[in-house]
Design a protein around this motif. Sequence first.
Motif, short mmCIF file in Angstrom:
data_model
loop_
_atom_site.label_atom_id
_atom_site.label_comp_id
_atom_site.label_asym_id
_atom_site.label_seq_id
_atom_site.Cartn_x
_atom_site.Cartn_y
_atom_site.Cartn_z
N GLN B 64 0.65 -1.06 0.38
CA GLN B 64 0.02 0.00 -0.34
C GLN B 64 0.61 1.14 0.06
OE1 GLN B 64 -3.63 -0.39 -0.14
NE2 GLN B 64 -2.85 -2.63 -0.05
N THR B 67 -0.12 7.33 -0.33
CA THR B 67 -0.69 7.60 0.41
C THR B 67 -1.81 9.35 0.32
OG1 THR B 67 0.12 6.86 2.64
CG2 THR B 67 -0.75 9.26 2.86
N PHE B 69 -4.63 12.53 1.14
CA PHE B 69 -5.90 14.04 1.47
C PHE B 69 -6.67 13.84 0.20
CE2 PHE B 69 -2.13 13.38 3.97
CZ PHE B 69 -2.57 13.39 5.25
N VAL B 112 -5.21 5.00 2.37
CA VAL B 112 -3.40 4.78 1.56
C VAL B 112 -4.57 3.44 0.34
CG1 VAL B 112 -2.37 3.20 2.85
CG2 VAL B 112 -3.11 4.74 3.74
N THR B 138 -7.42 16.31 -4.47
CA THR B 138 -6.92 15.34 -3.67
C THR B 138 -5.34 15.75 -3.67
OG1 THR B 138 -7.81 13.81 -5.51
CG2 THR B 138 -6.01 13.54 -4.87
N PHE B 139 -5.13 15.36 -2.64
CA PHE B 139 -3.31 15.88 -2.25
C PHE B 139 -2.50 14.24 -2.20
CE2 PHE B 139 -5.91 18.94 -0.57
CZ PHE B 139 -5.41 20.18 -1.08
N VAL B 140 -1.66 14.15 -2.94
CA VAL B 140 -1.07 12.84 -2.81
C VAL B 140 0.14 13.29 -2.62
CG1 VAL B 140 -0.05 10.76 -4.79
CG2 VAL B 140 -1.80 12.12 -5.24
N ALA B 141 0.26 12.27 -1.15
CA ALA B 141 1.16 12.47 -0.08
C ALA B 141 2.67 11.94 -0.90
CB ALA B 141 1.40 11.35 0.44
N MET B 142 4.18 12.82 -0.50
CA MET B 142 5.15 12.47 -1.69
C MET B 142 5.87 12.37 -0.76
SD MET B 142 5.49 15.45 -4.16
CE MET B 142 5.40 16.58 -2.83
N ASP B 143 6.03 12.79 -0.04
CA ASP B 143 6.53 12.02 1.74
C ASP B 143 5.62 11.97 3.18
OD1 ASP B 143 9.10 11.75 3.91
OD2 ASP B 143 10.05 13.85 3.29
N ARG B 144 5.32 11.16 3.68
CA ARG B 144 5.53 10.58 5.17
C ARG B 144 5.93 11.54 6.12
NH1 ARG B 144 2.24 6.21 6.16
NH2 ARG B 144 3.71 5.67 7.70
N ILE B 145 6.25 13.16 6.60
CA ILE B 145 7.35 13.40 7.96
C ILE B 145 6.60 12.86 8.91
CG2 ILE B 145 7.61 15.48 8.38
CD1 ILE B 145 6.80 16.67 5.59
N LYS B 146 5.42 12.59 8.85
CA LYS B 146 5.88 12.29 10.67
C LYS B 146 4.18 11.42 10.51
CE LYS B 146 5.38 14.40 15.24
NZ LYS B 146 5.26 15.56 16.24
N VAL B 147 4.68 10.35 10.89
CA VAL B 147 3.04 9.39 11.06
C VAL B 147 2.42 9.31 12.86
CG1 VAL B 147 2.12 8.03 10.00
CG2 VAL B 147 3.08 9.27 8.78
#
Lengths: 154, 154
Positions: B64, B67, B69, B112, B138-147
């Motif tokens: 998956q 991510t 939004f 996801v 739509t916003f596609v995550a390029m980097d998961r900085i803090k999860v």
Amino acid sequence: MPDLDAFDRKILEILQRDNTTPQRMIGEAVNLSAPAVQRRIKRMTEDGVIRANVAIIDPAAVGQAITIFVEVEVISETAEQIEQAKQAFAACPEIQQCYYVTGEADFVLVIVVPSMADYEALTRRLFFGNNNVKRFRTFVAMDRIKVGLGVPTS
Amino acid sequence: MPDLDAFDRKILEILQRDNTTPQRMIGEAVNLSAPAVQRRIKRMTEDGVIRANVAIIDPAAVGQAITIFVEVEVISETAEQIEQAKQAFAACPEIQQCYYVTGEADFVLVIVVPSMADYEALTRRLFFGNNNVKRFRTFVAMDRIKVGLGVPTS
DNA sequence: GGCTCCACGAAACAAACTTGCAAAACGACT
DNA sequence: AGTCGTTTTGCAAGTTTGTTTCGTGGAGCC
């Protein structure tokens, strides 16, 4: 990172719902012995498939009643500026989640605070106090319909 | 839901970082015996302060990788329509998080999926197939900085 | 066939969790 | 200040769970 078989995926499915489930019960559910389950969990933990084991706390119970989404748009998108923003967001304890995104915004934040006054103070510090922030859009959560970090293990 | 003292908050702090920490070590950290820690954890679990104990899985490890939004704006905001939307979103396994919000949108989703093609198919089913959806962004995550789902316990 | 390499299960072992009980801390009331 | 009742604690014993060891069996490969 090696791939996972059907056993691994079933184990993950159970653990991401309740990681206090005894290995014996997991074993029964997937038709494996407890040691086999234990070894697979250990391997997946070492490989980074399992990132963490955590308790999930009700924010309201610790006085963090308000969840807020923020889209942040920056002025300069140089690598250095972006890196600096990432670190600033990651270091902020009120920021629960932070993603760098494509689209009409550059960052999406999930923020948890005790009150709107606290959020107001946070925006002052985080956005108005940063001259690389062009604009930010706030969404206040009225209802947390679904909250979690579970993923389909298909 | 009774209030929490300094011991409880310290215990929560530890558990939401790593709930496999032995009670004996928690006890040492907070200056309490292991049984005392155990009883407090049990009480907080029964009271709903601790909502769940889960393993956090790397989405990429189970295929998956993406991510996303989504801000969703609906046409009709009657109680019945909203309730229906909530249930539809909650039932969708790809939707990891769903909040009902104030502001320029009505819902914020965290989704996801394995690939953009899967997301495209999901939008078709979830948004274009629902005639109460006015617009979605739509916003596609390029980097998961803090999860995470950690909250400040202070 | 003979070989190695893994992953498994059964059993022994170690560690953690849980419960019962008596003592200490805290409050309320006199 | 003193006493009673409640609550929470620590210790020790008992129980469950997690972990290691060891021997076995199957898959791939000479």
